[in-house]
Design a protein around this motif. Structure first.
Motif, PDB file in Angstrom:
ATOM      1  N   ALA A 175       0.833  -1.199   0.000  1.00 22.70           N
ATOM      2  CA  ALA A 175       0.000   0.000   0.000  1.00 22.70           C
ATOM      3  C   ALA A 175       0.869   1.252   0.000  1.00 22.70           C
ATOM      4  O   ALA A 175       0.522   2.245  -0.634  1.00 22.70           O
ATOM      5  N   ASP A 176       1.995   1.208   0.699  1.00 24.45           N
ATOM      6  CA  ASP A 176       2.909   2.351   0.735  1.00 24.45           C
ATOM      7  C   ASP A 176       3.444   2.654  -0.659  1.00 24.45           C
ATOM      8  O   ASP A 176       3.555   3.799  -1.058  1.00 24.45           O
ATOM      9  N   GLU A 177       3.769   1.633  -1.436  1.00 24.81           N
ATOM     10  CA  GLU A 177       4.261   1.805  -2.800  1.00 24.81           C
ATOM     11  C   GLU A 177       3.183   2.427  -3.688  1.00 24.81           C
ATOM     12  O   GLU A 177       3.486   3.276  -4.523  1.00 24.81           O
ATOM     13  N   ARG A 178       1.934   2.028  -3.525  1.00 24.52           N
ATOM     14  CA  ARG A 178       0.842   2.602  -4.322  1.00 24.52           C
ATOM     15  C   ARG A 178       0.657   4.074  -4.000  1.00 24.52           C
ATOM     16  O   ARG A 178       0.445   4.884  -4.891  1.00 24.52           O
ATOM     17  N   ASN A 179       0.732   4.444  -2.717  1.00 28.10           N
ATOM     18  CA  ASN A 179       0.584   5.849  -2.331  1.00 28.10           C
ATOM     19  C   ASN A 179       1.682   6.701  -2.936  1.00 28.10           C
ATOM     20  O   ASN A 179       1.455   7.819  -3.371  1.00 28.10           O
ATOM     21  N   ARG A 180       2.912   6.212  -2.946  1.00 28.25           N
ATOM     22  CA  ARG A 180       4.024   6.962  -3.532  1.00 28.25           C
ATOM     23  C   ARG A 180       3.805   7.179  -5.024  1.00 28.25           C
ATOM     24  O   ARG A 180       4.151   8.216  -5.563  1.00 28.25           O
ATOM     25  N   ALA A 181       3.245   6.216  -5.701  1.00 24.82           N
ATOM     26  CA  ALA A 181       3.005   6.338  -7.130  1.00 24.82           C
ATOM     27  C   ALA A 181       1.895   7.343  -7.425  1.00 24.82           C
ATOM     28  O   ALA A 181       1.902   8.000  -8.457  1.00 24.82           O
ATOM     29  N   MET A 182       0.953   7.497  -6.514  1.00 28.19           N
ATOM     30  CA  MET A 182      -0.187   8.373  -6.734  1.00 28.19           C
ATOM     31  C   MET A 182       0.089   9.817  -6.328  1.00 28.19           C
ATOM     32  O   MET A 182      -0.433  10.736  -6.933  1.00 28.19           O
ATOM     33  N   LEU A 183       0.881  10.023  -5.302  1.00 21.90           N
ATOM     34  CA  LEU A 183       1.100  11.356  -4.772  1.00 21.90           C
ATOM     35  C   LEU A 183       2.570  11.753  -4.925  1.00 21.90           C
ATOM     36  O   LEU A 183       3.447  11.092  -4.389  1.00 21.90           O
ATOM     37  N   PRO A 184       2.854  12.838  -5.639  1.00 24.50           N
ATOM     38  CA  PRO A 184       4.251  13.246  -5.790  1.00 24.50           C
ATOM     39  C   PRO A 184       4.792  13.828  -4.491  1.00 24.50           C
ATOM     40  O   PRO A 184       4.044  14.362  -3.670  1.00 24.50           O
ATOM     41  N   GLU A 185       6.088  13.713  -4.300  1.00 25.21           N
ATOM     42  CA  GLU A 185       6.739  14.359  -3.168  1.00 25.21           C
ATOM     43  C   GLU A 185       6.986  15.813  -3.534  1.00 25.21           C
ATOM     44  O   GLU A 185       7.514  16.102  -4.604  1.00 25.21           O
ATOM     45  N   TRP A 186       6.590  16.710  -2.656  1.00 29.41           N
ATOM     46  CA  TRP A 186       6.778  18.136  -2.887  1.00 29.41           C
ATOM     47  C   TRP A 186       7.996  18.632  -2.134  1.00 29.41           C
ATOM     48  O   TRP A 186       8.277  18.186  -1.022  1.00 29.41           O
ATOM     49  N   THR A 187       8.672  19.592  -2.719  1.00 32.32           N
ATOM     50  CA  THR A 187       9.756  20.296  -2.051  1.00 32.32           C
ATOM     51  C   THR A 187       9.210  21.652  -1.635  1.00 32.32           C
ATOM     52  O   THR A 187       8.649  22.381  -2.462  1.00 32.32           O
ATOM     53  N   ILE A 188       9.347  21.986  -0.376  1.00 33.80           N
ATOM     54  CA  ILE A 188       8.884  23.273   0.137  1.00 33.80           C
ATOM     55  C   ILE A 188      10.101  24.171   0.328  1.00 33.80           C
ATOM     56  O   ILE A 188      11.056  23.796   1.003  1.00 33.80           O
TER      57      ILE A 188
END
Length: 67
Positions: A2-15
């Motif tokens: 499930a963690d892998e699916r979440n990473r694929a769906m939501l990009p990591e943002w840089t603030i």
């Protein structure tokens, strides 16, 4: 899994946070320096969001370069 699916769906943002001085001796140099730093970060990390208080001086220069 499930963690892998979440990473694929939501990009990591840089603030990117910024806090500057009110008095900027050389605004053109400040603009160029801020733009160079932003270009370096954005080339490596995107998407990105910027945060600033937008106080007069360095903060407004930063916001103008981000826009």
């Amino acid at each position: 899994m499930a963690d892998e699916r979440n990473r694929a769906m939501l990009p990591e943002w840089t603030i990117i946070g910024f806090s500057g001085h009110r008095e900027v001796a050389d605004t053109e140099l400040a603009k160029k320096s801020i733009r160079a730093a932003l270009d370096t970060v954005l080339a490596r990390r995107s998407p990105a969001a910027a945060v600033s208080s937008v106080a007069p001086g360095g903060d407004t220069i930063f916001v103008a370069e981000v826009a």
